[in-house]
Design a protein around this motif. Sequence first.
Motif, PDB file in Angstrom:
ATOM      1  N   TYR A  71      45.616  85.923  61.645  1.00  0.00           N
ATOM      2  CA  TYR A  71      46.113  87.567  60.194  1.00  0.00           C
ATOM      3  C   TYR A  71      46.215  88.954  61.781  1.00  0.00           C
ATOM      4  O   TYR A  71      46.368  88.666  61.961  1.00  0.00           O
ATOM      5  CB  TYR A  71      44.476  87.952  60.407  1.00  0.00           C
ATOM      6  CG  TYR A  71      43.240  88.255  59.462  1.00  0.00           C
ATOM      7  CD1 TYR A  71      43.083  87.849  57.712  1.00  0.00           C
ATOM      8  CD2 TYR A  71      43.535  90.044  59.801  1.00  0.00           C
ATOM      9  CE1 TYR A  71      43.120  89.440  57.594  1.00  0.00           C
ATOM     10  CE2 TYR A  71      43.232  90.646  58.396  1.00  0.00           C
ATOM     11  CZ  TYR A  71      43.344  90.786  57.520  1.00  0.00           C
ATOM     12  OH  TYR A  71      42.926  91.771  56.131  1.00  0.00           O
ATOM     13  N   TYR A  80      47.921  87.095  49.841  1.00  0.00           N
ATOM     14  CA  TYR A  80      48.661  86.025  49.484  1.00  0.00           C
ATOM     15  C   TYR A  80      49.707  86.066  47.898  1.00  0.00           C
ATOM     16  O   TYR A  80      48.835  87.434  47.191  1.00  0.00           O
ATOM     17  CB  TYR A  80      47.821  84.976  48.610  1.00  0.00           C
ATOM     18  CG  TYR A  80      46.830  84.757  47.958  1.00  0.00           C
ATOM     19  CD1 TYR A  80      45.248  85.256  48.260  1.00  0.00           C
ATOM     20  CD2 TYR A  80      47.010  85.092  46.351  1.00  0.00           C
ATOM     21  CE1 TYR A  80      44.811  85.902  47.256  1.00  0.00           C
ATOM     22  CE2 TYR A  80      46.355  85.310  45.428  1.00  0.00           C
ATOM     23  CZ  TYR A  80      44.775  86.060  45.865  1.00  0.00           C
ATOM     24  OH  TYR A  80      44.261  85.826  44.851  1.00  0.00           O
ATOM     25  N   VAL A 162      42.257  79.503  46.789  1.00  0.00           N
ATOM     26  CA  VAL A 162      41.631  79.941  48.142  1.00  0.00           C
ATOM     27  C   VAL A 162      40.582  79.363  48.451  1.00  0.00           C
ATOM     28  O   VAL A 162      39.496  79.455  47.459  1.00  0.00           O
ATOM     29  CB  VAL A 162      41.626  82.023  48.167  1.00  0.00           C
ATOM     30  CG1 VAL A 162      40.837  82.385  49.302  1.00  0.00           C
ATOM     31  CG2 VAL A 162      43.081  82.249  47.699  1.00  0.00           C
ATOM     32  N   LEU A 209      42.877  88.199  50.989  1.00  0.00           N
ATOM     33  CA  LEU A 209      42.082  86.846  52.282  1.00  0.00           C
ATOM     34  C   LEU A 209      41.287  87.413  53.645  1.00  0.00           C
ATOM     35  O   LEU A 209      41.777  88.457  54.222  1.00  0.00           O
ATOM     36  CB  LEU A 209      43.836  85.884  53.016  1.00  0.00           C
ATOM     37  CG  LEU A 209      44.871  85.406  52.073  1.00  0.00           C
ATOM     38  CD1 LEU A 209      45.849  84.518  51.986  1.00  0.00           C
ATOM     39  CD2 LEU A 209      44.122  84.021  51.201  1.00  0.00           C
ATOM     40  N   ASP A 213      40.028  81.797  55.593  1.00  0.00           N
ATOM     41  CA  ASP A 213      40.632  80.725  54.223  1.00  0.00           C
ATOM     42  C   ASP A 213      41.490  80.153  54.651  1.00  0.00           C
ATOM     43  O   ASP A 213      42.793  80.206  55.439  1.00  0.00           O
ATOM     44  CB  ASP A 213      40.648  82.058  53.567  1.00  0.00           C
ATOM     45  CG  ASP A 213      40.057  82.657  53.376  1.00  0.00           C
ATOM     46  OD1 ASP A 213      38.237  82.654  53.322  1.00  0.00           O
ATOM     47  OD2 ASP A 213      39.988  84.261  52.447  1.00  0.00           O
ATOM     48  N   VAL A 215      44.751  79.053  52.153  1.00  0.00           N
ATOM     49  CA  VAL A 215      45.479  79.417  50.066  1.00  0.00           C
ATOM     50  C   VAL A 215      46.357  78.515  50.035  1.00  0.00           C
ATOM     51  O   VAL A 215      47.143  77.587  51.114  1.00  0.00           O
ATOM     52  CB  VAL A 215      45.826  80.882  50.791  1.00  0.00           C
ATOM     53  CG1 VAL A 215      46.980  81.115  52.002  1.00  0.00           C
ATOM     54  CG2 VAL A 215      46.517  81.457  49.397  1.00  0.00           C
ATOM     55  N   ILE A 229      44.098  80.475  57.389  1.00  0.00           N
ATOM     56  CA  ILE A 229      44.333  82.012  58.507  1.00  0.00           C
ATOM     57  C   ILE A 229      43.565  82.315  59.137  1.00  0.00           C
ATOM     58  O   ILE A 229      42.424  81.309  59.128  1.00  0.00           O
ATOM     59  CB  ILE A 229      44.035  82.969  57.176  1.00  0.00           C
ATOM     60  CG1 ILE A 229      45.164  83.011  55.874  1.00  0.00           C
ATOM     61  CG2 ILE A 229      44.111  84.540  57.256  1.00  0.00           C
ATOM     62  CD1 ILE A 229      46.490  83.355  56.221  1.00  0.00           C
TER      63      ILE A 229
END
Length: 230
Positions: A71, A80, A162, A209, A213, A215, A229
């Motif tokens: 992150y 995203y 997600v 996000l 998470d 994605v 993430i």
Amino acid sequence: MSQKYLFEPAPCPTVSIVGEEKIFPVRRIYCVGRNYADHAREMGHDPDREPPFFFSKPADGLVVGGASVLYPPLTEDLHYEGELVVALAGGGRDLSREEAESAIFGYAVGNDLTRRDMQAEAKALRRPWDLSKGFDGSAVLGPISPAAMVGPCTNGRIASYVNGELRQEADLSQMIWPVVDVIQFLSRSVALAAGDLIMTGTPAGVGSLKRGDVVRVEIEKLGQIETHIL
Ligand code: MN
């Protein structure tokens, strides 16, 4: 006596190619600002067919091979953006349609990660917003499928999830400017070359996000990329 570097130059970023042992060496990464009408609307713009605009990301911001993304700092709103990416094996300036078509090597699934709050602040202050788009780990990319193998990517489903929940869903045929037009426009601004990647814009449904998470972006014929993430 030949001159020597003060230190070893950074390695050239690369992307793997589906069905090919050779790897794709990356030169530059360009991105299209708004290329789906519904996303232009959600960002507060009129989606009339104005010419596309472009920005770029550093080539070493690439995240390949399904690697995780840390992150990034200076944001509370990492977004995203699932996108079709076109990879060039040729280039030049002021390309004709035919030249633009023949510059295409292949296509990949991409995720144009964005520090949305930083971008919004920069827009409001009329400052450049490049660091909201071009940061470490900002350009997530899957392997490149050669156009010779998958054909032209003018239609097909594109979707983002997600944590398994559908967030973006569109068809590539909804792009305001199709890939060949994008290449032509960009070649009027800069000389394109083999190794260039162009992220072609995202459909509606962008969102935040958080750490932890997962994605996933998928595009028909090109497969999917999943990013954790951290
Ligand atoms: Mn984008």
